[in-house]
Each structure stands twice: as structure tokens, then as C-alpha cells.
Write a protein that holds these residues in place. Sequence first.
Motif, PDB file in Angstrom:
ATOM      1  N   ASN A  90     -42.109 -55.370  84.469  1.00  0.00           N
ATOM      2  CA  ASN A  90     -43.725 -55.377  84.127  1.00  0.00           C
ATOM      3  C   ASN A  90     -43.933 -55.603  82.388  1.00  0.00           C
ATOM      4  O   ASN A  90     -44.667 -56.317  82.041  1.00  0.00           O
ATOM      5  CB  ASN A  90     -44.068 -53.878  84.189  1.00  0.00           C
ATOM      6  CG  ASN A  90     -44.575 -53.873  85.412  1.00  0.00           C
ATOM      7  OD1 ASN A  90     -45.161 -54.558  86.183  1.00  0.00           O
ATOM      8  ND2 ASN A  90     -44.640 -52.619  86.051  1.00  0.00           N
ATOM      9  N   LEU A  91     -42.777 -55.344  81.653  1.00  0.00           N
ATOM     10  CA  LEU A  91     -42.781 -55.999  80.414  1.00  0.00           C
ATOM     11  C   LEU A  91     -42.606 -57.318  80.233  1.00  0.00           C
ATOM     12  O   LEU A  91     -43.307 -58.039  79.768  1.00  0.00           O
ATOM     13  CB  LEU A  91     -41.596 -55.392  79.500  1.00  0.00           C
ATOM     14  CG  LEU A  91     -41.749 -54.046  78.768  1.00  0.00           C
ATOM     15  CD1 LEU A  91     -40.259 -53.673  78.211  1.00  0.00           C
ATOM     16  CD2 LEU A  91     -42.436 -54.229  77.622  1.00  0.00           C
ATOM     17  N   CYS A  92     -41.955 -57.787  80.896  1.00  0.00           N
ATOM     18  CA  CYS A  92     -41.818 -59.412  80.988  1.00  0.00           C
ATOM     19  C   CYS A  92     -43.307 -60.145  81.895  1.00  0.00           C
ATOM     20  O   CYS A  92     -43.506 -61.148  81.113  1.00  0.00           O
ATOM     21  CB  CYS A  92     -40.619 -59.936  82.052  1.00  0.00           C
ATOM     22  SG  CYS A  92     -38.968 -59.495  81.679  1.00  0.00           S
ATOM     23  N   HIS A  93     -43.787 -59.305  82.611  1.00  0.00           N
ATOM     24  CA  HIS A  93     -45.059 -59.845  83.202  1.00  0.00           C
ATOM     25  C   HIS A  93     -46.243 -59.875  81.931  1.00  0.00           C
ATOM     26  O   HIS A  93     -46.960 -60.803  81.883  1.00  0.00           O
ATOM     27  CB  HIS A  93     -45.496 -59.049  84.486  1.00  0.00           C
ATOM     28  CG  HIS A  93     -46.449 -59.396  85.164  1.00  0.00           C
ATOM     29  ND1 HIS A  93     -47.621 -58.900  85.076  1.00  0.00           N
ATOM     30  CD2 HIS A  93     -46.657 -60.566  85.790  1.00  0.00           C
ATOM     31  CE1 HIS A  93     -48.711 -59.615  85.529  1.00  0.00           C
ATOM     32  NE2 HIS A  93     -47.940 -60.662  86.368  1.00  0.00           N
ATOM     33  N   SER A  94     -46.212 -58.554  81.349  1.00  0.00           N
ATOM     34  CA  SER A  94     -47.126 -58.509  80.219  1.00  0.00           C
ATOM     35  C   SER A  94     -47.219 -59.511  79.043  1.00  0.00           C
ATOM     36  O   SER A  94     -48.056 -59.935  78.299  1.00  0.00           O
ATOM     37  CB  SER A  94     -47.245 -57.302  79.709  1.00  0.00           C
ATOM     38  OG  SER A  94     -45.877 -56.767  78.983  1.00  0.00           O
ATOM     39  N   GLU A  95     -45.870 -60.133  78.717  1.00  0.00           N
ATOM     40  CA  GLU A  95     -45.442 -60.966  77.824  1.00  0.00           C
ATOM     41  C   GLU A  95     -45.380 -62.542  78.232  1.00  0.00           C
ATOM     42  O   GLU A  95     -45.214 -63.432  77.335  1.00  0.00           O
ATOM     43  CB  GLU A  95     -44.328 -60.663  77.078  1.00  0.00           C
ATOM     44  CG  GLU A  95     -44.420 -59.126  76.854  1.00  0.00           C
ATOM     45  CD  GLU A  95     -43.882 -59.258  75.344  1.00  0.00           C
ATOM     46  OE1 GLU A  95     -43.323 -60.268  74.734  1.00  0.00           O
ATOM     47  OE2 GLU A  95     -43.920 -57.900  74.606  1.00  0.00           O
ATOM     48  N   GLN A  96     -45.793 -62.923  79.773  1.00  0.00           N
ATOM     49  CA  GLN A  96     -45.267 -63.911  80.146  1.00  0.00           C
ATOM     50  C   GLN A  96     -46.089 -65.188  79.697  1.00  0.00           C
ATOM     51  O   GLN A  96     -45.798 -66.533  79.570  1.00  0.00           O
ATOM     52  CB  GLN A  96     -45.121 -64.175  81.657  1.00  0.00           C
ATOM     53  CG  GLN A  96     -46.270 -63.993  82.570  1.00  0.00           C
ATOM     54  CD  GLN A  96     -46.007 -63.674  83.711  1.00  0.00           C
ATOM     55  OE1 GLN A  96     -44.739 -63.782  84.168  1.00  0.00           O
ATOM     56  NE2 GLN A  96     -46.839 -63.879  84.525  1.00  0.00           N
ATOM     57  N   ASP A  97     -47.210 -64.852  79.146  1.00  0.00           N
ATOM     58  CA  ASP A  97     -48.278 -66.222  78.880  1.00  0.00           C
ATOM     59  C   ASP A  97     -48.495 -66.192  77.067  1.00  0.00           C
ATOM     60  O   ASP A  97     -48.983 -66.873  76.516  1.00  0.00           O
ATOM     61  CB  ASP A  97     -49.736 -65.699  79.174  1.00  0.00           C
ATOM     62  CG  ASP A  97     -49.772 -65.859  80.811  1.00  0.00           C
ATOM     63  OD1 ASP A  97     -49.096 -66.550  81.444  1.00  0.00           O
ATOM     64  OD2 ASP A  97     -50.386 -64.944  81.404  1.00  0.00           O
ATOM     65  N   ALA A  98     -47.414 -65.174  76.430  1.00  0.00           N
ATOM     66  CA  ALA A  98     -47.616 -65.247  75.110  1.00  0.00           C
ATOM     67  C   ALA A  98     -46.583 -66.673  74.628  1.00  0.00           C
ATOM     68  O   ALA A  98     -45.920 -67.088  75.365  1.00  0.00           O
ATOM     69  CB  ALA A  98     -46.877 -64.129  74.379  1.00  0.00           C
ATOM     70  N   ASN A  99     -46.966 -67.132  73.326  1.00  0.00           N
ATOM     71  CA  ASN A  99     -46.352 -68.103  72.904  1.00  0.00           C
ATOM     72  C   ASN A  99     -44.627 -68.023  72.642  1.00  0.00           C
ATOM     73  O   ASN A  99     -43.842 -68.654  72.996  1.00  0.00           O
ATOM     74  CB  ASN A  99     -46.845 -68.643  71.693  1.00  0.00           C
ATOM     75  CG  ASN A  99     -47.693 -69.734  71.461  1.00  0.00           C
ATOM     76  OD1 ASN A  99     -47.448 -70.548  72.717  1.00  0.00           O
ATOM     77  ND2 ASN A  99     -48.652 -69.980  70.752  1.00  0.00           N
ATOM     78  N   CYS A 100     -44.368 -66.860  72.198  1.00  0.00           N
ATOM     79  CA  CYS A 100     -42.808 -66.365  71.885  1.00  0.00           C
ATOM     80  C   CYS A 100     -42.713 -65.008  72.857  1.00  0.00           C
ATOM     81  O   CYS A 100     -42.557 -63.982  72.081  1.00  0.00           O
ATOM     82  CB  CYS A 100     -42.518 -66.381  70.554  1.00  0.00           C
ATOM     83  SG  CYS A 100     -42.742 -67.728  69.937  1.00  0.00           S
ATOM     84  N   PRO A 101     -42.687 -64.960  73.855  1.00  0.00           N
ATOM     85  CA  PRO A 101     -42.578 -63.585  74.615  1.00  0.00           C
ATOM     86  C   PRO A 101     -41.384 -62.994  74.275  1.00  0.00           C
ATOM     87  O   PRO A 101     -40.105 -63.699  73.939  1.00  0.00           O
ATOM     88  CB  PRO A 101     -42.410 -64.224  76.203  1.00  0.00           C
ATOM     89  CG  PRO A 101     -41.982 -65.597  76.448  1.00  0.00           C
ATOM     90  CD  PRO A 101     -42.589 -66.183  75.078  1.00  0.00           C
TER      91      PRO A 101
END
Lengths: 184, 184
Positions: A90-101
Motif C-alpha cells: 500500500n505504501l508503494c501504491h500510494s506513492e506510485q504516481d509521485a515523481n520520485c516515489p
Amino acid sequence: DMEQLFSKTLTVSVRTRDCEERKSSIRITVDQSTTSAHKRSLCVKLTDDSDPYFLFNLSISEEDFQSLKVQQGLLVDFSSFPQKFIELLNLCHSEQDANCPRFLLQLCSQGPAPEGLSTLSVVETNAFKHLNHLSLRLSPGSDRDVKDYLASCLARLKEDKDALELRLKKTEDDLSRQLSCTQQ
Amino acid sequence: DMEQLFSKTLTVSVRTRDCEERKSSIRITVDQSTTSAHKRSLCVKLTDDSDPYFLFNLSISEEDFQSLKVQQGLLVDFSSFPQKFIELLNLCHSEQDANCPRFLLQLCSQGPAPEGLSTLSVVETNAFKHLNHLSLRLSPGSDRDVKDYLASCLARLKEDKDALELRLKKTEDDLSRQLSCTQQ
């Protein structure tokens, strides 16, 4: 007995042996199964909604988990591992659209593309280094695995299609009824 | 290069080794494929729209046909065989809802149900006897065959579902437009 704990499409950075890297949308499913002897195991499955042949899986029994725990220095036990793993996903999922996840999923294939084992890793990147939170070795699905997976996809898609057909029928009926009301 | 010559759902009388007989709706598909060396072969495929795992197939090359011709005393050559076979299938199709169909398709499995070879026969029944017009020995599809078959089913079903979704969207738009016209 099978219980689904997690199923989401996640952005995964896929690396093949020849070093090319690409982002893929991969569905990760985590199921917990209990045998009649009350033995639990955790099943991790990677599929690709756009590629029916893509299937990797891993089944982790309580014994498998003990060696995984030692190898990777995990501090949780088998019963709380699924929840921790899902938190990482879920951490990966929440950051996947960030520029630098900060958290990223990596899938590295060791062997030639379709046959070899692949490693799924949850990697945190901070200012200093890449931190590997967890690595799981997945096997490519056999023809039989893929066959079973496709049969279940087909059944689900048929249900969706039947539901859509019903809805379309109902909408068309509504339309013609309302039209005839208007014309009177 | 693959050309589809026939694909219909036909009533087939299925006999398993333990002698029980039942009527099944089975899709029979006949394809003609041509290799780059201009070698033609005929592919016969039996599938069941309600059972994703049911798959039998047979590929008949020109050489295969020569022995089939001798064994079964056929009088046609390889180039006109597909058309004659399809005529027989259409005869069965046209009579399948009759009380006593004159032409009937039979599928007899030799081995244990899912693994063994099966024989598909076109049988004519007249007042005097059963006449066997043609018998073809089909092999059960391998896991890989079934996998490929299911992937193609899935692709087709996805297309159908997408088309339905578009139609539903359009119908709903029509409905709301006509309603707003009426209310003005």
C-alpha cells in the motif's frame, strides 16, 4: 479455504536480464489459504491485465517463512507477516504516481524472460541509499497455472458481461417507456 | 495463415467409457491453415462454451488424409474433403432438434474421461441400421492448448464487453438527452 487479502494494480519497475528497465502495471494478489489440517500458507500472484500469459506466483508455508525470516532478517512472525507485506504494498501504491516515489516495487528476472525465476522487491529510496525491505522469489506460472488463471478470468468477465447486458436491456426499456409516456 | 471454414454449436451425443450417454452442446470449429511452404492442413476443434477446460483437437495434413481416406473408404480428395465434412456437420445441425434425427454426431471417449483419445463420428440412422459416414480421432488439448484457447476467448469476450459498455453509455446519453428535451 482461500481468503483474498489484497488485490491491486501497482506500478512495477521491471528489469530483464539485458538491463532494460520499464514501468509496468501489474496486478498483485495476496491470498491466504488454510488446508484441512489448519496449515496456513500465503499465496502471492502477479498478473498483467493486458497480457493473459503473464503469471508469476509464490506460495509461502509456515516453514518457508522461517527461512525467509532468517535470510532477510525479518522481525515479524508468520501470522503478522501478511499484514506487514500488504502495508508495504500500500505504501508503494500510494506513492506510485509521485515523481520520485520513496517506495518502489521492482521485479528482476534472473533467467531468460519467460521461464526464469523473478524477484519482487520492495525498495525504499532515501537521500543516502536504496533500502531493500523485502524480496520474494516468484516462479513463472506453468501452462496449467495459466490455464486455471485464464478460466477464472473468463468466468468473471462473463459475469460482468451478463450484468452489462441486463443493465443495457433495462436502460433501453426505460428509454422506450419514457418516450412513449412523452408521446401520449 | 489460418482461415475459419466452420464454427457452430452442435448437439453431440457424448459416450464415456462407462457407457452413460448424454447430449451436449459442443462447438465444432474447422480451420484451414496454410504454411509458408504451401502445405495445407485442416484443424478440427471441439470446445464447450460452458466448460472452459473442454478442448479436443485434430490436425489433418495431406499425408494424414491419405491414410484416413484408405481406412474409411473415402472417395473425395484432400481439397474437397473440408467441404464434404462441413456438409455432414450442417446436416447434423439441421436435424439436431428433430425427435429422431437422421444424422447425428457422436463423441466416444476411449480412455479415462479427460485424458484419452475420443472419436467424433457422423452417424446416419435409417430404418435398417446405423451408417458411419466419418470418424475422426481427436486428442484432448494439452495445458498449453487450453491456455491458448482461453486467452483467445478472453480477448474476444473483452471486445464484446467493451462494445456493450459503449452501447450502454450511448443509450444512457440518449435517454438523458431525450428526457431533458421533454422537460423543457
